[in-house]
Design a protein around this motif. Structure first.
Motif, PDB file in Angstrom:
ATOM      1  N   ARG B 205       7.550   3.500  -4.629  1.00  0.00           N
ATOM      2  CA  ARG B 205       7.480   3.990  -3.254  1.00  0.00           C
ATOM      3  C   ARG B 205       7.106   2.904  -2.248  1.00  0.00           C
ATOM      4  O   ARG B 205       7.766   2.713  -1.246  1.00  0.00           O
ATOM      5  CB  ARG B 205       6.446   5.107  -3.214  1.00  0.00           C
ATOM      6  CG  ARG B 205       6.450   5.933  -1.974  1.00  0.00           C
ATOM      7  CD  ARG B 205       5.416   7.011  -2.109  1.00  0.00           C
ATOM      8  NE  ARG B 205       4.134   6.472  -2.540  1.00  0.00           N
ATOM      9  CZ  ARG B 205       3.284   7.128  -3.320  1.00  0.00           C
ATOM     10  NH1 ARG B 205       3.599   8.323  -3.763  1.00  0.00           N
ATOM     11  NH2 ARG B 205       2.150   6.590  -3.659  1.00  0.00           N
ATOM     12  N   GLY B 206       6.027   2.196  -2.571  1.00  0.00           N
ATOM     13  CA  GLY B 206       5.529   1.204  -1.628  1.00  0.00           C
ATOM     14  C   GLY B 206       6.569   0.148  -1.321  1.00  0.00           C
ATOM     15  O   GLY B 206       6.862  -0.170  -0.169  1.00  0.00           O
ATOM     16  N   ILE B 209       9.514   1.527   0.761  1.00  0.00           N
ATOM     17  CA  ILE B 209       9.234   1.706   2.192  1.00  0.00           C
ATOM     18  C   ILE B 209       9.158   0.355   2.886  1.00  0.00           C
ATOM     19  O   ILE B 209       9.661   0.174   3.994  1.00  0.00           O
ATOM     20  CB  ILE B 209       7.933   2.493   2.383  1.00  0.00           C
ATOM     21  CG1 ILE B 209       8.128   3.904   1.848  1.00  0.00           C
ATOM     22  CG2 ILE B 209       7.533   2.533   3.840  1.00  0.00           C
ATOM     23  CD1 ILE B 209       6.964   4.800   2.055  1.00  0.00           C
ATOM     24  N   THR B 213      11.589  -0.639   5.927  1.00  0.00           N
ATOM     25  CA  THR B 213      11.012  -1.013   7.217  1.00  0.00           C
ATOM     26  C   THR B 213      11.431  -2.418   7.620  1.00  0.00           C
ATOM     27  O   THR B 213      11.790  -2.670   8.773  1.00  0.00           O
ATOM     28  CB  THR B 213       9.482  -0.947   7.148  1.00  0.00           C
ATOM     29  OG1 THR B 213       9.104   0.263   6.537  1.00  0.00           O
ATOM     30  CG2 THR B 213       8.877  -1.044   8.523  1.00  0.00           C
ATOM     31  N   VAL B 291       3.326  -3.381   7.048  1.00  0.00           N
ATOM     32  CA  VAL B 291       3.804  -2.952   5.726  1.00  0.00           C
ATOM     33  C   VAL B 291       3.206  -3.798   4.623  1.00  0.00           C
ATOM     34  O   VAL B 291       2.928  -3.300   3.543  1.00  0.00           O
ATOM     35  CB  VAL B 291       5.351  -2.968   5.592  1.00  0.00           C
ATOM     36  CG1 VAL B 291       5.958  -1.843   6.364  1.00  0.00           C
ATOM     37  CG2 VAL B 291       5.944  -4.281   5.953  1.00  0.00           C
ATOM     38  N   LEU B 294      -0.376  -2.367   4.227  1.00  0.00           N
ATOM     39  CA  LEU B 294      -0.436  -1.032   3.655  1.00  0.00           C
ATOM     40  C   LEU B 294       0.080  -1.008   2.224  1.00  0.00           C
ATOM     41  O   LEU B 294      -0.389  -0.265   1.394  1.00  0.00           O
ATOM     42  CB  LEU B 294       0.403  -0.067   4.503  1.00  0.00           C
ATOM     43  CG  LEU B 294      -0.224   0.398   5.819  1.00  0.00           C
ATOM     44  CD1 LEU B 294       0.717   1.373   6.499  1.00  0.00           C
ATOM     45  CD2 LEU B 294      -1.548   1.070   5.549  1.00  0.00           C
ATOM     46  N   PHE B 295       1.101  -1.806   2.016  1.00  0.00           N
ATOM     47  CA  PHE B 295       1.727  -1.738   0.706  1.00  0.00           C
ATOM     48  C   PHE B 295       1.696  -3.087   0.036  1.00  0.00           C
ATOM     49  O   PHE B 295       2.652  -3.507  -0.575  1.00  0.00           O
ATOM     50  CB  PHE B 295       3.184  -1.270   0.847  1.00  0.00           C
ATOM     51  CG  PHE B 295       3.283   0.047   1.530  1.00  0.00           C
ATOM     52  CD1 PHE B 295       3.703   0.112   2.846  1.00  0.00           C
ATOM     53  CD2 PHE B 295       2.920   1.213   0.892  1.00  0.00           C
ATOM     54  CE1 PHE B 295       3.777   1.328   3.497  1.00  0.00           C
ATOM     55  CE2 PHE B 295       2.994   2.419   1.535  1.00  0.00           C
ATOM     56  CZ  PHE B 295       3.424   2.487   2.836  1.00  0.00           C
TER      57      PHE B 295
END
Lengths: 337, 301, 378
Positions: B205-206, B209, B213, B291, B294-295
């Protein structure tokens, strides 16, 4: 190892033969093929898009290809009003600005990659590496703006006048040609800005490639008493040779196709070959960007698209070469196949 | 036959060692200088944009449309910002799902097969195509036949650039997911598509995304594809169709407007262009950093 | 615990993106309009902020950068008057001609008029919209606006590359008392197909034909110099490159405070660019004789006060229109420009087309604009 085409095994407990009759099995049979077809279609969409692009380019440039023949590649001047559709000036400008960019960017990139891989703490390397990658994210229009408001005045008012007082002023290639206009908007300025646009790409790929050199081999070198530089250039660079060539090709491909920054900075001189780095010139991409919207003559539109096709083919060739070189280094270092 | 004792007792060749150390030091110094020079340039570019653009960012900038009157000091960039969001958004709607599924194909179904290898190679090549050529392509297939410029044509051009990027990024991310995950999902009896979408993608998922992005942010800054497709406009979009709409006529966008204004001789317009450049830099760099933060374990799943 | 933290971050990011998207959609849907501004004149309450009514009427025009400051000002004025939005894209006369021939715009603008043959071949109608002047702008330290004097031979010599330094004896001869540096003249011209170039090169061919041999067209093979995109680009380039000279429409020089040069006109008088000198040049134009194409060259006109590089800017529309309402809206807009746009024009130092010439346009050219054979106007 997941197998291709493996039907989902049945849940424990259900009789093997019952799956085909059960409604849940029926839905299962439909979901998978649909998904597979959808995914394959989307995968093929990429190929279709590319062939579509190539096809449209060829189709629209055919009138120029058949009507003008090889004169496009042999005539210097792009002068539609004289019915001259020569790409040579644009090709020369593209080549020269890219050359300037590579001469500046490649050594810088290698030296930075070296630093990131060998000389700094991994945490620092991660931060610095990210910072360099951020350069890659900056849109080219911003490079163009900084170029025109900051670099152009600097080159025109400070660099070139100083350069002309040094003995370098007589070196062919630096010596101002008949088209010299102060050197502010010129091949040199465009090349310098291009260098910083491709720097992050070459650095990132070089760093990844240098990281792939087996630790064991490097430690063997250190164990023999080699200095860091010796390990670097006798071991790592030899291993990573092909990869670095690949990185350079990637940077080259990007520099060749760059439009907006170059359009701002290269001077838009379509009609003669530049004789000095400080002469204005043009590149294929910026020529198309600046003149496409006003081409009324069918043959002019077609010739512009032919130029686009030429640029497309050049970048394809460089991309293919880059991929080939990069695959070689993966194989030689036993990287992910 | 020299023994270890012999080697150890042999006198070191001092001069050669000193020279080697000196070379090493010189190279190290050069590396540091080079690296800091590279960072300095980047910092310089960002600094220039911030310094010149900060003054232009006021309420008017974010609420008023782009100016047409060269004699007044009014105007902002609001419609251009919205236009870029719309054009990029539609491009993402087209390219992200398609690219994602294409990446799924490459990672899960095709893998090392002939077709997949060809598709992979083609995707790499398309990623290197100059964006001006993509713009000409979109002009030829959409603007010319329909005989009007449109924001949608711009979206198509941007989607063309995003598609292979998204596919390759998805493939790379999915390849990092260990096979054990796949096998355990399939072993539970789940259909292939459920395993892929529900299990593998959830695990990755990370990274996915992040990839999506970054792809969106990358095309949001493109100018060349919009030159002959979305053109530009000093007004707000009025709906979807009709001459002022997204599908029917030119749509204002950040990058083309910055291009036009920075090439103009009016100080007020140039200031607005710098403001627009600052907005882009904040968005692009901001999203990149966001991003990653966050990831940050996105590359490892 | 870690997992829920990541989920929170993910949800936060998605929420942020959705919020941005929602705001964008809301703003776009509302069209940035204030409430209640439906139609009719509405005086702007805030400087420059014109309430934009919710109407789908947008006219798209593209072309010459020569009249662009005026067309865009008319556009921003016209919204308040009729609620119709004029989107004018300055892409150069060549771009305007190309766009109207491809039918991607409602009208094209060009300072290089088309001849009757090309008009017929493409089914276009052409009429003049405004007259303006092309001026030479320079970037020279210590030289004030209007101080430098240039003869047509000098301009031709500079752009041919025959005169290369500012302190050349030929320049110094007509500029006694002006401090001219010994630096090279950096020449700036247009990189795109330009009506401004068309006007300038026609002037140079007419007034300095023995020196100027590069032809007269929208785009020529410039002997030397760097190219700027549009009048805007040339002005910006001259602003940035010291020791440079360029040619732009007067509004660009005046609105940005650039240094212009005086020129010697056909009568041998030294004139400065101004609306008076442009009007003097346009006074002799025989518009009636130019029908049906209205092709007109206004350079190098006789008269003591005429500005030698004056030109008209033209509008091109398709004769056979697809949509009657759209064509009517476009022609109504032009009618407003002709009848009510004069003050805006003179404020930017353009010469409006006089009423009698508009009558010619309305009676001779506009009847040829039809939808399925029926004239759109009146």
């Amino acid at each position: 190892m997941s197998t291709v085409g493996l039907d989902a095994p049945q849940s424990p407990g259900a009789p093997r033969g019952a799956a085909q009759a059960a409604p849940r099995g029926h839905r299962r049979r439909l979901g998978d093929p649909v998904f597979r077809v959808l995914a394959t279609a989307c995968g093929l969409a990429v190929a279709v898009a590319m062939f579509g692009l190539a096809g449209v380019l060829v189709y629209n440039s055919w009138p120029a290809i058949s009507g003008l023949g090889t004169s496009v590649l042999t005539t210097v001047a792009w002068s539609p009003v004289d019915h001259q559709y020569g790409a040579l000036a644009a090709l020369a400008g593209t080549f020269l600005s890219t050359l300037v960019a590579m001469v500046i960017a490649v050594p810088l990139a290698l030296v930075i990659a070296l630093l990131l891989v060998e000389l700094v703490h991994p945490a620092v390397a991660r931060v610095l590496g990210t910072a360099i990658e951020m350069l890659a994210a900056i849109p080219s229009i911003i490079f163009g703006m900084v170029g025109i408001f900051v670099i152009v005045p600097f080159v025109q008012d400070k660099l070139v006048p100083w350069l002309l007082t040094t003995p370098l002023a007589n070196v062919p290639g630096i010596k101002p040609g008949p088209q010299f206009q102060g050197g502010g908007v010129s091949i040199f300025t465009a090349g310098v800005v291009l260098a910083f646009m491709v720097l992050p790409y070459i650095t990132a790929v070089s760093r990844d490639v240098l990281k792939m050199v087996p630790q064991v081999t490097k430690e063997a070198g250190y164990g023999m008493g080699s200095t860091t530089w010796e390990v670097m250039h006798k071991i790592s660079l030899r291993y990573a040779n092909s990869g670095i060539v690949g990185a350079v090709f990637i940077g080259l491909g990007r520099a060749l196709g760059e439009t907006m920054a170059v359009a701002f900075l290269i001077g838009s001189l379509f009609t003669s070959l530049p004789q000095s780095l400080f002469d204005p010139g043009t590149s294929i991409a910026s020529l198309i960007a600046l003149t496409f919207s006003e081409a009324t003559d069918k043959i002019q539109v077609s010739a512009l698209i032919e130029l686009g096709l030429i640029l497309f083919l050049i970048t394809v060739v460089f991309q293919v070469l880059a991929q080939a070189w990069l695959r070689r280094v993966q194989r030689s270092t036993g990287g992910r196949a | 036959m020299s023994t270890a004792a012999d080697i150890r007792s042999a006198p070191p060749r001092r001069r050669s060692i000193a020279r080697r150390k000196a070379t090493d030091l010189v190279i190290k110094v050069l590396s540091w200088i080079g690296a800091w020079f590279g960072i300095a340039v980047m910092g310089f570019i960002v600094w220039e944009v911030v310094a010149r653009g900060a003054g232009a960012l006021n309420v008017a900038f974010f609420t008023q449309p782009t100016p047409q009157d060269v004699t007044s000091n009014a105007g902002g960039f609001a419609n251009a910002i919205v236009g870029t969001l719309a054009i990029t958004g539609v491009a993402a709607l087209i390219a992200i799902p398609t690219g994602f599924l294409g990446g799924v194909y490459l990672a899960e179904f095709g893998r090392n097969g002939r077709i997949a290898t060809a598709v992979r190679m083609i995707a790499n090549v398309v990623m290197g195509v100059p964006s001006i050529i993509v713009g000409v392509f979109a002009f030829a297939i959409i603007v010319k036949p329909l005989q009007h410029y449109s924001g949608f044509a711009g979206s198509v051009a941007l989607a063309f650039i995003m598609l292979p990027l998204m596919a390759r990024t998805t493939e790379d991310i999915l390849n990092l997911v260990p096979n054990e995950i796949r096998e355990s999902g399939l072993a539970m009896g789940a259909p292939r598509w459920k395993v892929t979408l529900g299990v593998i993608c959830k695990a990755a998922r990370g990274g996915l995304i992040t990839g999506a992005t970054l792809a969106i942010v990358r095309v949001a800054g493109e100018t060349a594809p919009l030159l002959f497709t979305a053109l530009s406009s000093p007004y707000w979009m009025t709906g979807l169709f009709g001459p002022g709409g997204f599908f029917g006529g030119p749509v204002a966008n950040l990058t083309k407007t910055i291009y036009d204004f920075s090439g103009s001789p009016y100080p007020h317009w140039q200031a607005l262009a710098w403001g627009g450049a600052l907005v882009i830099i904040i968005a692009v760099l901001g999203m990149n950093i966001l991003v990653r933060l966050l990831f940050q374990r996105g590359k490892e799943w | 615990m870690k997992k829920s933290a990541r989920t929170w971050r993910l949800m936060l990011m998605v929420a942020a993106l959705l919020a941005i998207a929602a705001v964008a959609v809301a703003v776009a849907a509302c069209g940035g309009s204030s409430t209640g501004a439906a139609s009719g004149s509405s005086a702007p309450a805030i400087e420059g902020f014109t309430p934009v009514p919710m109407t789908a009427d947008t006219i798209l025009g593209a072309g010459a950068s020569f009249p662009a400051p005026l067309y865009m000002k008319w556009g921003s004025d016209y919204i308040g008057v009729a609620g119709v939005k004029l989107n004018y894209q300055s892409i150069g006369s060549g771009g305007g001609i190309s766009a109207i021939e491809a039918k991607t715009v409602d009208f094209g603008a060009s300072d290089a008029p088309l001849e009757q043959a090309e008009l017929e071949a493409n089914g276009l109608a052409q009429f003049p919209m405004v007259v303006g002047g092309v001026v030479l702008v320079v970037n020279l330290d210590g030289v004030a606006d209007g101080q430098l004097k240039l003869t047509p031979d000098l301009v031709a010599g500079i752009y041919m590359g025959a005169v290369t330094t500012w302190n050349d004896s030929a320049i110094a001869k007509v500029n006694p008392g002006v401090k001219l540096p010994s630096t090279k003249i950096n020449v700036v011209h247009r990189s795109d197909g330009s009506g401004t170039t068309w006007i300038l090169t026609h002037y140079l061919t007419d007034a300095a034909g023995s020196i100027w041999t590069a032809g007269a067209d929208k785009e020529i093979a410039w002997p030397l110099g760097v190219g700027g995109k549009g009048n805007e680009g040339v002005a910006a380039s001259v602003q940035q490159l010291s020791g440079s000279i360029g040619y732009v429409e007067y509004a660009y020089a005046k609105q940005t405070g650039m240094t212009t040069a005086q020129l010697q006109n056909k009568d041998g008088q030294w004139v400065k660019p101004s609306i008076a000198s442009f009007t003097a040049a346009a006074a002799n134009a025989d518009w009636k004789g130019s029908l049906p194409s209205m092709y007109m060259v206004l350079v190098n006109q006789p008269g003591a006060d005429t500005w030698p590089i004056t030109g008209a800017s033209f509008i091109l529309v398709q004769k056979d229109q697809a949509e009657a309402s759209r064509a009517k809206t476009t022609l109504t807009y032009f009618d407003w420009c002709f009848t009510s746009g004069a003050s805006a024009a003179t404020s930017l130092d353009y010469v409006p087309i006089p009423a009698n010439v508009y009558k010619l346009v309305e009676k001779q050219v506009w009847p040829t604009i039809t939808v399925s054979g029926t004239p759109v106007w009146p």
